[in-house]
Design a protein around this motif. Sequence first.
Motif, PDB file in Angstrom:
ATOM      1  N   ARG A   1      -6.324   0.487  -6.154  1.00 44.98           N
ATOM      2  CA  ARG A   1      -5.897   1.868  -5.960  1.00 44.98           C
ATOM      3  C   ARG A   1      -6.743   2.828  -6.785  1.00 44.98           C
ATOM      4  O   ARG A   1      -6.848   2.712  -8.006  1.00 44.98           O
TER       5      ARG A   1
ATOM      6  N   TYR B   1      -7.496   3.290  -1.466  1.00 50.74           N
ATOM      7  CA  TYR B   1      -7.869   1.965  -1.949  1.00 50.74           C
ATOM      8  C   TYR B   1      -9.346   1.660  -1.689  1.00 50.74           C
ATOM      9  O   TYR B   1      -9.927   2.093  -0.690  1.00 50.74           O
TER      10      TYR B   1
ATOM     11  N   LEU C   1       0.833  -1.207   0.000  1.00 44.44           N
ATOM     12  CA  LEU C   1       0.000   0.000   0.000  1.00 44.44           C
ATOM     13  C   LEU C   1       0.868   1.257   0.000  1.00 44.44           C
ATOM     14  O   LEU C   1       0.570   2.232  -0.705  1.00 44.44           O
TER      15      LEU C   1
ATOM     16  N   ALA D   1      -9.912   5.348   0.086  1.00 44.24           N
ATOM     17  CA  ALA D   1      -9.996   6.186  -1.107  1.00 44.24           C
ATOM     18  C   ALA D   1     -10.890   7.381  -0.840  1.00 44.24           C
ATOM     19  O   ALA D   1     -11.817   7.324  -0.025  1.00 44.24           O
TER      20      ALA D   1
ATOM     21  N   TYR E   1      -2.840  -2.953  -7.590  1.00 44.28           N
ATOM     22  CA  TYR E   1      -3.759  -3.990  -7.117  1.00 44.28           C
ATOM     23  C   TYR E   1      -3.021  -4.856  -6.104  1.00 44.28           C
ATOM     24  O   TYR E   1      -1.925  -5.342  -6.383  1.00 44.28           O
TER      25      TYR E   1
ATOM     26  N   ARG F   1     -11.617  -0.806 -11.666  1.00 43.95           N
ATOM     27  CA  ARG F   1     -11.844   0.502 -11.047  1.00 43.95           C
ATOM     28  C   ARG F   1     -13.228   0.985 -11.452  1.00 43.95           C
ATOM     29  O   ARG F   1     -13.665   0.800 -12.594  1.00 43.95           O
TER      30      ARG F   1
ATOM     31  N   PHE G   1      -5.677   4.466   4.539  1.00 46.90           N
ATOM     32  CA  PHE G   1      -5.565   4.128   3.123  1.00 46.90           C
ATOM     33  C   PHE G   1      -6.911   4.122   2.404  1.00 46.90           C
ATOM     34  O   PHE G   1      -7.033   3.562   1.320  1.00 46.90           O
TER      35      PHE G   1
ATOM     36  N   VAL H   1       2.226   2.202  -3.259  1.00 48.39           N
ATOM     37  CA  VAL H   1       1.188   2.624  -4.213  1.00 48.39           C
ATOM     38  C   VAL H   1       1.004   1.566  -5.312  1.00 48.39           C
ATOM     39  O   VAL H   1       0.913   1.874  -6.510  1.00 48.39           O
TER      40      VAL H   1
END
Length: 307
Positions: free
Chosen positions: A109, A114, A80, A184, A86, A148, A182, A83
Amino acid sequence: MLDAGVVTRCRRRVHLDHDPDVTTAGRADPDPSVRQRIADAAVHRRAVADALAARLGPEWVEVPVDAPPPERQRATLAALRAVAGYVWGGLLPVDAEGRRRGGVELLVRVHGGYLPVIVVRHRVTDPGSGALTTPLNLAPGGPLPQLRPATAAPDPDRKARPQPRDALRLAHATRMLAAAGFAAGGPALGGVVGMDADVVLWHELDVPSWPDGRSTLAEYDARFADRLAVAGAATSGAAALAAPSRITECRWCTWWPVCEAELVAVRDVSLVVRGEDAGALRAVGVSTVDDLAALDRFGPEPAPLAG
């Protein structure tokens, strides 16, 4: 520390799992069919992971799921912080303040953080329309998998199949990502890859989708707080917050012999009616088989009954 499954688990089971004074001598062996389903799900997840890894290349980072938990957590944090696009098989850092533990099959990501995506071995859509999906495209060649949600759109051929357990698992992972720093930005979303593995079904976790206009996150928070209280009372020796009652889950629960003995001893009404009906009957004072038998069978129902 509680995992994601606790929010859909029987409250009495949560108590028994955390009560240090309860003997395990009377527990049943695990149901073989449950073990088989777990094994089948593991095979399905591995097949999906292998197909995605082959298609996504250098963006794909895999954490060994059979490594010791501390090692898995360190590897997940490293991916993580690097970066990675996946992260498969991640075990998130324990949320000591929220009392949460657990991981998720895939972390994707987006938006500076995430989103969680889970892989399950059951159907997540039905024929219809309106499900929010992106194409998975696991077959070699052709377009890449869309993991995504930026391109997600209402599907003209699928509608979401109600799977509360999936949505609540995603809410648990979302809260853990936020605690670890972390999460999103943007709307709270989580994805599910089902048995057919042809699309990602996206759940909007912060929009009203439960009774009384609650969001999935609000439903999860309420359930988790309740189970945390149940487990805490059991661990500390305080008065139990959950009493036994026969429900569908009892069929494969290893604690059933323990609960059955208690229910038979008091001739509990749940032994002869459906779980939701037992709760409705207890609310009007009909708590035992004998109370039920004493009712006038030609009279009005004592409470609205489903069965």
